[in-house]
Design an enzyme around this catalytic site. Structure first.
Site, PDB file in Angstrom:
ATOM      1  N   GLU A  30       1.607 -13.183  -4.002  1.00  0.00           N
ATOM      2  CA  GLU A  30       2.393 -11.994  -3.683  1.00  0.00           C
ATOM      3  C   GLU A  30       2.508 -11.835  -2.165  1.00  0.00           C
ATOM      4  OE1 GLU A  30       0.475  -8.324  -3.201  1.00  0.00           O
ATOM      5  OE2 GLU A  30      -1.146  -8.857  -4.571  1.00  0.00           O
ATOM      6  N   LYS A 164      -9.104  -2.221  -8.209  1.00  0.00           N
ATOM      7  CA  LYS A 164      -9.872  -1.476  -7.219  1.00  0.00           C
ATOM      8  C   LYS A 164     -10.644  -0.357  -7.913  1.00  0.00           C
ATOM      9  CE  LYS A 164      -7.119  -2.465  -3.130  1.00  0.00           C
ATOM     10  NZ  LYS A 164      -6.099  -3.343  -3.701  1.00  0.00           N
TER      11      LYS A 164
END
Length: 309
Positions: A30, A164
């Site tokens: 990405e 996360k």
């Protein structure tokens, strides 16, 4: 009546095009990490390091971005320079790709859009840092990353370090289960928490090497569309200090609440707080885990190519 238009097909770099034509392994990367996840100028060096890690694993890197409305799978050094240097580069999820294509805009791709464009180009393995997920307080905000539904529709291997830990990890795993996304731990049944090796949640399945991960994906592809997520935790001696992690996240979430920060603004607020409160330690951990994921993804792509050969 407006004339019918077709979206621009991804432009493959010569190296990526040649590798795919020859059946050699390729790993998608990405560009949002470079444009929005790492500070300048550190991001430019990290871009080269991540591509080098893919090569160390035995595959060709294909960093993905949209430039002037055209998706690119594999970037030249000059194009990487552009992605890393432009402070106004948009952040493009799947929903944003039509706008960028129609208006000739440039942007960095998120997990969801990178996965879509990788699959369209014929790339089956994707390395990232962490997935998006279900946000805390999502019952009130309905805030859930488009990464999750994108993975339900996209057939590829995604190597990540979990999500996360500022997100709602158990809820994220529940959504992945509801969406029938296959999730396996790499040599562990503990789901990693990005900066730390243990998110507090467990997994049903683990793979012991790149070949097993490739075999799981080959079996999945033969059954039904959808991704195989390979959760690759940092070794304990490379993770963020767990006490520091827990304390700083609690402080960051409290600071966000006190400042009235809600919805999509919470994540960048908390990540910035984490970076400052940890004196940059979170950034160093972020880069380490991305490099590890890129190298493992290279080995999985090589194993897939061997199976197909």
């Amino acid at each position: 009546m407006h004339p019918a238009t077709t979206p621009p097909r991804p432009v493959l770099s010569p190296e990526v095009s040649a590798a795919l034509a020859a059946g050699r392994p390729v790993v998608a990367l990405e560009s949002t990490l470079l444009a929005h996840g790492l500070p300048r100028p550190d991001n430019r060096a990290a871009a080269d390091d991540v591509e080098a890690a893919v090569r160390a694993g035995g595959a060709i890197p294909a960093t993905i971005a949209v430039l002037d409305g055209v998706p690119h799978v594999g970037l030249t050094p000059e194009q990487v320079d552009r992605v890393c240097a432009d402070p106004d580069l948009a952040k493009l999820g799947v929903r944003d790709l039509p706008v960028a294509a129609a208006l000739g805009l440039s942007g960095a791709t998120t997990v969801s859009s990178t996965a879509l464009l990788a699959e369209a180009a014929g790339v089956s393995v994707f390395a990232t840092g962490g997935l998006g997920g279900v946000h805390r307080e999502s019952a009130e905000t309905f805030d859930e990353s488009a990464d999750l539904t994108a993975l339900a529709r996209t057939s590829l291997v995604v190597v990540c370090a979990g999500v996360k830990s500022i997100l709602d990890v158990p809820a994220t795993l529940e959504r992945l289960e509801s969406l029938s996304v296959t999730v396996v731990g790499y040599r562990t049944t503990t789901f990693p928490g990005f900066y730390v090796a243990d998110s507090g949640s467990t997994l049903d399945w683990a793979v012991e090497d790149a070949e097993q991960a490739a075999a799981v994906f080959a079996a999945r592809r033969g059954l039904t569309p959808g991704a195989v997520v390979v959760a690759n935790p940092l070794p304990a001696d490379e993770q963020l200090d767990t006490e520091l992690h827990d304390r700083v996240i609690a402080d960051a979430l409290a600071a966000a609440a006190a400042a009235g920060v809600r919805g999509k603004a919470v994540t960048p607020f908390v990540l910035d707080h984490l970076h400052r409160a940890s004196a940059g330690a979170t950034l160093a951990v972020n880069v380490r885990l991305v490099l590890r994921n890129a190298e493992l993804a290279g080995r999985i792509a090589a194993a897939l190519a061997t199976r197909a050969g």
